[in-house]
Design an enzyme around this catalytic site. Structure first.
Site, PDB file in Angstrom:
ATOM      1  N   GLU A  55      22.859   4.366  52.566  1.00  0.00           N
ATOM      2  CA  GLU A  55      22.891   5.740  52.057  1.00  0.00           C
ATOM      3  C   GLU A  55      24.068   6.458  52.736  1.00  0.00           C
ATOM      4  OE1 GLU A  55      19.373   7.791  53.450  1.00  0.00           O
ATOM      5  OE2 GLU A  55      19.604   9.450  52.053  1.00  0.00           O
ATOM      6  N   LYS A 129      18.738  10.029  44.362  1.00  0.00           N
ATOM      7  CA  LYS A 129      17.512  10.012  45.178  1.00  0.00           C
ATOM      8  C   LYS A 129      16.456  10.925  44.556  1.00  0.00           C
ATOM      9  CE  LYS A 129      16.648  10.431  50.229  1.00  0.00           C
ATOM     10  NZ  LYS A 129      17.340  10.781  51.485  1.00  0.00           N
ATOM     11  N   CYS A 178      16.147   5.525  50.796  1.00  0.00           N
ATOM     12  CA  CYS A 178      15.466   5.974  52.014  1.00  0.00           C
ATOM     13  C   CYS A 178      14.140   6.687  51.773  1.00  0.00           C
ATOM     14  CB  CYS A 178      16.416   6.828  52.839  1.00  0.00           C
ATOM     15  SG  CYS A 178      16.083   6.686  54.614  1.00  0.00           S
TER      16      CYS A 178
HETATM   17  N1  GLN Z   1      11.488   8.769  55.791  1.00  0.00           N
HETATM   18  C1  GLN Z   1      12.844   8.580  56.211  1.00  0.00           C
HETATM   19  C2  GLN Z   1      12.929   8.666  57.734  1.00  0.00           C
HETATM   20  O1  GLN Z   1      11.997   9.144  58.353  1.00  0.00           O
HETATM   21  C3  GLN Z   1      13.723   9.544  55.505  1.00  0.00           C
HETATM   22  C4  GLN Z   1      15.165   9.608  55.937  1.00  0.00           C
HETATM   23  C5  GLN Z   1      16.126   9.721  54.782  1.00  0.00           C
HETATM   24  O2  GLN Z   1      15.734   9.975  53.643  1.00  0.00           O
HETATM   25  N2  GLN Z   1      17.403   9.527  55.046  1.00  0.00           N
HETATM   26  O3  GLN Z   1      13.860   8.205  58.339  1.00  0.00           O
END
Ligand code: GLN
Length: 410
Positions: A55, A129, A178
């Site tokens: 990402e 996303k 993510c």
């Molecule tokens: N749930 C992910 C984390 O806690 C979210 C981070 C992201 O979207 N970059 O790292």
């Protein structure tokens, strides 16, 4: 209507995931290191069929306002991230997936997106996303209005039929960026496993996850307890000293993991050690296990057999919820994924931003094999229905490459 007999194809896919530590404001330096790493990789591996970047792979992640991120935002088929993806695709004659901040031409909306570029260098898909993290909201990111999506990816010479003849194969593919793997806004019921359930229901065969997932040592966004934050900052600083890396983490110390026989560490978790940012060359198993837990619908679970159809019809009342399964079970069968297979490629970034956000690295390649392995059904990496094909360590930049064999029915 004539019925067409289904054929089984044996697919072999060579997947490479690239783990980077991009710092905000250093796009050029990150691109230079990426090529240094890719050139090393090229000398040590056969060309992959698909390369997956994290990402926001080149830009860094912790942006705090629209103004701050705007200079880094581009439309899908323009800009440094797209250019890099094109060159990678042309170099290896492969698909490339790369996370980048998108600004639309029509309405200036911002998205956290991932571009998919084919071997000719053409943009073939752009995913935005769906579930946003607090940090995305700070700069005015929009949710993907379409939600989770699948798209076809065609691989020319990667499948063989029963007679051993090479065939082209089109895989049903999806991308999760993510937070897409987490419960929506961290508020949805944990067991809804929205992203995994979507992919199970859609029978996705290839799941690609560009990530900037945090290590638990981070001073978490949104935590306004000053003492917690101060303690976290102190622990991060001490960890960096101990590991001999600067406060923004390791860069340029590349981990090339392209050997099929590399040892795969299976462990229930590093619970005792969960908070430690140590052994940067080893994966963070508490995160690896957490990711697999979010894919629970794809894991064999003995206890599904005991779930009553009545109870299931309450959680999957046809036509009212956007799902056909609940933790992998449907109203008509214990485990919808039985005898199927799917491949999961996670490219997570590493490094540290603002001396407080520590990313967990540990990028990995997994195969869910759809096997009922009686007696081995823990909800983690020891479950025999998931094959850990390899993981990078938590802290260094690097590339992991594996051949994954699986079967599809056409
Ligand atoms: N749930 C992910 C984390 O806690 C979210 C981070 C992201 O979207 N970059 O790292």
């Amino acid at each position: 209507m004539s019925s067409v007999a289904s054929t089984k194809l044996a697919v072999n896919l060579r997947i490479a995931v690239v783990q980077l530590n991009p710092q905000i404001g250093q796009v050029k330096q990150t691109i230079a290191r990426t090529w240094e790493l890719l050139n090393k990789f090229k000398q040590n591996s056969k060309p992959p069929d698909i390369v997956v970047f994290p990402e926001f792979a080149l830009t860094g992640y912790n942006f705090h306002s629209r103004d701050q991120i705007l200079p880094y935002c581009t439309v899908a088929n323009v800009g440094p991230s797209y250019d890099l993806a094109c060159k990678v695709s042309q170099t290896f004659q492969c698909y490339t997936v790369i996370g980048y901040p998108e600004k639309t031409m029509e309405d200036d909306r911002l998205y956290n997106a991932a571009a998919v570029v084919d071997p000719k260098g053409q943009l073939v898909f752009n995913y935005r996303k769906s579930f946003l993290y607090e940090t995305d909201e700070e700069w005015g990111c929009n949710e993907n209005p379409r939600g989770f999506q699948t798209f076809p990816l065609t691989f020319k010479n990667n499948a063989r039929d029963a007679n051993g003849n090479l065939q082209e194969v089109t895989l049903k593919t999806s991308i999760g960026i993510c937070m897409d793997l987490s419960p929506y806004k961290f508020k949805a019921p944990f067991h809804d496993c929205e992203f995994a359930t979507y992919n199970l229901d859609q029978a996705t065969e290839l799941i690609i996850c560009p990530m900037a997932w945090l290590h638990s040592i981070s001073a978490i966004a949104g935590n306004d307890n000053e003492n917690d934050v101060r303690l976290a900052l102190h622990t991060i600083e001490r960890s960096c000293e101990r590991e001999h890396v600067p406060l923004d983490g390791s860069r340029g110390q590349f981990e090339l993991n392209v050997s099929e026989n590399a040892t795969i560490r299976l462990s229930r978790s590093d619970e005792g050690n969960r908070m430690a940012y140590a052994e940067l060359d080893k994966p963070d198993m508490s995160n690896v296990n957490y990711w697999l837990l979010r894919f629970l619908p794809f894991l064999f679970l003995q206890e599904r057999k005991e779930w009553s159809p009545q109870a299931l019809s309450k959680v999957i009342p046809d036509g009212r919820l956007p799902r056909n399964s609940y933790i992998g079970a449907t109203r008509s069968g214990h485990w919808a994924f039985k005898n199927r297979s799917a491949v999961l490629a996670i490219a997570n970034r590493c490094g540290i931003e603002e001396a407080k956000t520590v990313f967990a690295g540990s990028s990995g390649i997994y195969k869910f094999n759809g096997k009922e392995c009686e007696g081995h059904d823990a909800m983690d990496s020891t479950n025999n229905s998931v094959e850990l094909r390899g993981n990078l360590g938590k802290g260094h930049e690097g590339i992991l490459c594996r051949d994954v064999q699986f079967q599809v029915v056409r």
